[in-house]
Motif scaffolding. Structure first.
Motif, short mmCIF file in Angstrom:
data_model
loop_
_atom_site.label_atom_id
_atom_site.label_comp_id
_atom_site.label_asym_id
_atom_site.label_seq_id
_atom_site.Cartn_x
_atom_site.Cartn_y
_atom_site.Cartn_z
N GLY A 27 0.83 -1.22 0.00
CA GLY A 27 0.00 0.00 0.00
C GLY A 27 0.85 1.25 0.00
N ALA A 28 0.41 2.23 -0.77
CA ALA A 28 1.14 3.50 -0.84
C ALA A 28 0.18 4.68 -0.63
N GLY A 29 -0.65 4.51 0.40
CA GLY A 29 -1.50 5.61 0.82
C GLY A 29 -0.84 6.37 1.95
N LEU A 35 5.51 5.09 6.15
CA LEU A 35 6.33 3.92 6.44
C LEU A 35 7.62 3.94 5.62
N LEU A 36 7.47 4.18 4.33
CA LEU A 36 8.65 4.18 3.46
C LEU A 36 9.65 5.23 3.93
N HIS A 37 9.12 6.39 4.30
CA HIS A 37 9.99 7.46 4.77
C HIS A 37 10.77 7.03 6.02
N GLU A 50 2.02 -1.60 -4.68
CA GLU A 50 0.79 -0.81 -4.74
C GLU A 50 0.01 -1.20 -5.99
N GLU A 51 -1.25 -1.53 -5.79
CA GLU A 51 -2.10 -1.97 -6.90
C GLU A 51 -2.38 -0.83 -7.88
N HIS A 116 10.83 3.72 -4.19
CA HIS A 116 10.66 2.46 -3.45
C HIS A 116 9.38 1.74 -3.84
N ILE A 117 8.57 2.34 -4.73
CA ILE A 117 7.22 1.80 -4.93
C ILE A 117 7.11 1.08 -6.27
#
Ligand code: NAP
Length: 883
Positions: A27-29, A35-37, A50-51, A116-117
């Motif tokens: 997920g990338a919301g 989280l990635l940060h 991410e879909e 990262h996505i």
């Protein structure tokens, strides 16, 4: 066909080498980005799957007309970086979906997160590799991912619910889902449009669609509460609070109940006049703020059906004032659930939309949908020809998006869907036993959807990433919740849920909106601040409830349950601890009495009863004061002689006022609270003899006091319970009066201090061991302590009146109360016992703050009514003001 959007896509097996990372995020919301940060900053290699083909999560998909946030945007923002807060200015109080999506894109770019996505990539399954201690994630697009830690940041409302209506496929017109609105928009001009569903998505979109469509027909199954947003520029009052002390404002939000910095409301509804309540309500209504209306009216609005009904009634009035057609107004009026139990909505012109000539409301409770046909929708009564059907029918909330990755296979080949077949089981909503190294952000069991998501997301992620850093530093490679901790959390969740009214509504909070879904309140209802403190406590107690392992370090497992107290007891004890009060026994007897008087002055009065009369009665050595509480119901009522608590030293006939009022209302009986004399000025056996003398006098003057003919009952709390128990023995031995029953609440029954409860609860639960020692010393010399007039457990127990004995788990007096109940039973006395789990000595008398004490008081009142031959149904139905 839009159903394709809601059905799980077939996953393709992935061949080739798996991508190796420390942490995989799904997920990338809002959650995935932060989280990635944090992960990247902490030096973990990471990938997000991410879909969608861009960032944004829920704000990527939900593009329907009118989509906006409904928490003020200044609160619905990241707070982790003050520079970011300066760099981004919201244009409105409630930002639109496009603006929020731009914000998330801005964040992704600012922190260089897109690298990262992997977009357009759906995770199809996840498997824990026991030997490698890694998760393997297969995807429908590209390489699988092998990771040490696997984090679901999939959101709570991202898996749309299928329509569940026959015939959708047959419809020749256009079909849209609010949750999957086409990116290019939809032209509804001149069309006959139907919207099915009146949750937040429906309520936001209906006014906009009505403006475009030739005709709009709204199909409503359950009316919902909607409050006006009064959208516009960011309000100055909140903005100046934020600008005045940004860090303080954010910190207050983090420790608040909802994640929005509003204070805890303390005034309860019955302390306010009708005019005061109306004024508060009108102010809240004008503020256009959901959290304000949900939390700031009066303290009991979210926990008590009476207090809640007052709010509902005021909102009903508003609906009637706006909607011109009375039948339509009535159909729009929610009556089947307490306000706030189901997620209320924030609207712009929602109710006024039904005054438009091109809008029709169809009440599905009166005419259910039979089917969707080629040309439209047919109900039990009529058919509607349509060009467009919009489904605003909601989501498989909280668990849907997690279970959409299927299977997630943990230890021993177990699948998460199977483990959750009876409802989600988690520790903190973050982790699941037997699924090591798997985390969920805002998962079921966390405050999530009952909070400002932005605050909860940051708290979860900070906690998780800080733990991953600590594990790395300590050489641990796995972390897993224990079954004990998880079961304890389920119990705590259930305890919290009984405090709120969420259990009284069929909603997506409980899974009731999805046919066949296991039901239960899924979000944590205990509040954002308390949840944060629990998470912190787990760390400070050595990762309580987690098993940690690593190749070169000894396993660590500090097993246990983090919260065993009832949630409100925990809060009260926390507040008392924060007050840093001196030990009562250090104040001297008079000082302690003065202190308690002051303390009680600050407590709200109890609920009104029919009448309160203060008087005196003749005692053994002069008059004793009493306070009589008479029910509002027609009398005459049986009389309960009541003895207050306070270790024979503290309190008076008024000090248990809220408890006496509450019990008077619930039992429908007169309570006469006796002001017996106190130690050290009057030592043993004065209190006992006063209690007996008062009971005899009251029994002889029942008619004069307005009581029902027949025997009296006795009741008492703590030392008062001691006096009540002793009074029963004296009455039996001294020829009366006749006593119909005894209610002993956390009573002192014996002078021995070696029972386990004295050691288990020696400190920390308000009534401490040293305070009890002090009380005993002031009241009774060691040589007298085995006298049954102070240790009734040592007296003869045969022939006593039936008893209801209440003990509390976290009370030094617990075991002597249990011992007394058991001894009474052994002596042939009818006895019932309530061992109150998670409660402390004051749980039932702190009527105004310990809400979980209600069920215990209900049982006490029922017992008194049975003893008095009145039947055990509730005496006073809770009066809800009629409209
Ligand atoms: P929802 O609250 O679950 O509402 C779905 C609506 O569809 C309900 O009125 C429901 O009726 C009805 N419905 C479902 N199945 C139906 C059927 N087969 N036949 C007829 N009616 C049916 O879903 P939502 O509106 O998408 O909102 C979900 C949550 O997302 C909100 O509560 C909120 O937390 C969040 N949300 C937030 C915003 C925002 O912040 N601005 C906007 C939209 C959504 P019943 O009540 O009878 O089941």
């Amino acid at each position: 066909m839009p159903e394709a959007m809601v059905a799980a896509r077939a996953s393709e097996a992935t061949n080739g080498t798996a991508q190796q990372v420390d942490v995989a995020v799904v997920g990338a919301g809002f959650a995935g980005l932060y989280l990635l940060h944090r992960l990247a900053k902490a030096g973990f290699t990471t990938v997000a799957l991410e879909e969608a083909d861009d960032v944004g999560g829920t704000w990527y998909w939900n593009r329907y007309p009118g989509a906006r946030c409904d928490i003020q945007t200044i609160d619905y923002s990241y707070t982790f970086d003050p520079e970011l807060e300066r760099a981004w200015q919201w244009s409105e109080k409630y930002a639109t979906q496009p603006e929020i999506l731009r914000y998330l894109g801005f964040v992704a770019d600012r922190y260089d997160l897109r690298r990262h996505i992997r977009f357009g990539t759906k995770v199809s399954a996840a498997t824990w590799d026991e030997a490698a201690e890694r998760w393997l994630l297969t995807t429908d697009n590209g390489a699988a991912v092998s990771c040490r830690y696997y984090i679901m940041a999939t959101g709570c409302l991202s898996s749309p619910k299928p329509p569940e209506i026959d015939g959708v496929k047959d419809f020749n017109g256009e079909v849209y889902f609010t949750s999957r609105w086409p990116h290019e928009g939809v032209d509804l001009a001149g069309k006959r449009v139907a919207v099915i569903g009146t949750g937040s998505s429906g309520i936001q979109s209906i006014p906009m669609i009505a403006e475009q469509a030739a005709h709009l027909t709204v199909f409503q199954r359950t009316p919902n509460f909607a409050l006006p947003a009064h959208n516009g520029p960011r309000p100055n009052d909140r903005l100046s609070l934020l600008d005045g002390d940004r860090a303080g404002y954010r910190e207050q939000a983090r420790w608040s109940m909802t994640g929005v910095p509003y204070p805890q409301q303390t005034a309860v509804s019955w302390q306010l006049s009708d005019a005061e309540r109306r004024e508060r309500f009108e102010q809240a209504w004008a503020a256009g703020d959901l959290v304000h209306v949900l939390t700031q009216l009066w303290a009991d609005q979210g926990v008590d059906v009476d207090g809640n009904a007052l709010v509902s009634k005021l909102i009903h009035e508003k609906i009637r004032a706006v909607v011109k057609d009375p039948d339509t107004a009535e159909a729009l009026t929610p009556r089947d659930h307490p306000f706030g139990a189901k997620r209320p909505c924030l609207d712009t012109n929602y109710y006024a939309t039904y005054n438009r000539p091109n809008v029709t409301l169809v009440n599905l409770r009166q005419e259910p949908i039979k089917e969707i046909t080629t040309s439209g929708i047919t109900t039990d009564k009529r058919s509607f020809d349509l060009d467009v059907i919009v489904f605003a029918t909601g989501f498989d909330a909280m668990t849907g998006a997690i279970k959409a990755v299927h299977p997630i296979t943990g230890r021993h080949g177990k699948s998460l869907s199977d483990v959750w077949s009876h409802g989600p089981q988690t520790y903190l909503g973050l982790t699941v036993a037997e699924f090591p190294n798997l985390f969920m952000i805002t998962g079921p069991g966390s405050p999530s959807v009952l909070s400002n998501m932005a605050v909860s997301i940051e708290q979860h992620i900070d906690w998780v990433v800080d733990r991953l850093i600590a594990l790395r530093e300590a050489g641990f490679t796995t972390i897993e919740a224990t079954e004990t901790a998880q079961a304890g959390w389920a119990q705590h969740m259930a305890d919290c849920a009984t405090v709120t009214l969420h259990r009284l509504a069929n909603t997506w909070y409980t899974g009731a909106n999805v046919p066949g879904k296991a039901q239960g309140v899924m979000p944590y209802t205990g509040g954002v601040g308390p949840y944060r403190s629990i998470c912190n406590e787990i760390v400070s107690r050595g990762m309580l409830g987690f098993r940690l392992t690593g190749p070169d370090v000894a396993e660590q497992c500090n097993d246990g349950e983090v919260v065993r107290l009832q949630p409100d007891v925990r809060l009260v004890l926390g507040m008392l601890a924060d007050m840093n009060l001196p030990p009562i026994e250090s104040l001297g007897a008079q000082g302690a009495r003065d202190f308690l008087d002051e303390f009680n002055k600050g407590r709200p009065a109890g609920r009104p009863v029919g009448e309160i009369v203060d008087g005196t009665l003749p005692g053994n050595d002069g008059p004793l004061p009493y306070r009589l509480y008479r029910p509002a119901t027609p009398g005459p009522h049986p009389i309960v002689v009541y003895f207050h608590g306070g270790g024979w030293v503290l309190g008076d006939e008024q000090s248990d006022d809220p408890f006496c009022r509450d019990m008077c209302r619930r039992s429908g009986m007169i309570f006469v609270s006796v002001g017996y004399r106190h130690a050290p000025w009057h030592r043993f056996p004065t209190a006992a003899e006063d209690g007996f003398a008062a009971t005899r006098w009251i029994a002889e003057h029942v008619a004069e006091l307005g009581g029902a003919p027949g025997p009296v009952l006795v009741a008492g709390w703590s030392a008062g319970g001691n006096i009540a128990a002793v009074t029963c023995q004296l009455a039996r031995d001294r020829g009366g009066p006749e006593i119909a029953g005894q209610l002993l609440l956390n009573p002192v029954t014996d002078c021995a201090f070696d029972r386990p409860s004295y050691a288990d609860n020696a400190t920390g639960y308000f009534l401490t061991r040293s305070l009890m020692y002090w009380f005993w010393d002031l009241y009774c010399s060691p040589g007298d302590r085995t006298d049954p007039r102070v240790s009734p457990l040592r007296g003869k127990l045969e022939g006593l009146p039936p008893a209801f004995v209440v003990t509390s788990e976290f009370d030094p007096l617990r075991d002597e109360g249990i011992a007394y109940a058991e001894a009474l039973a052994a002596a042939g006395v009818p006895v019932e016992q309530l061992n109150a789990r998670g409660h402390f000595h004051c749980s039932f008398t702190m009527v105004d703050v310990i809400i979980t004490g209600v069920s215990g008081r209900v049982r006490m009142a029922e017992a008194l009514r049975r003893f008095a031959g009145l039947g055990d149904e509730a005496a006073v139905p809770i009066a809800v003001a009629a409209e």
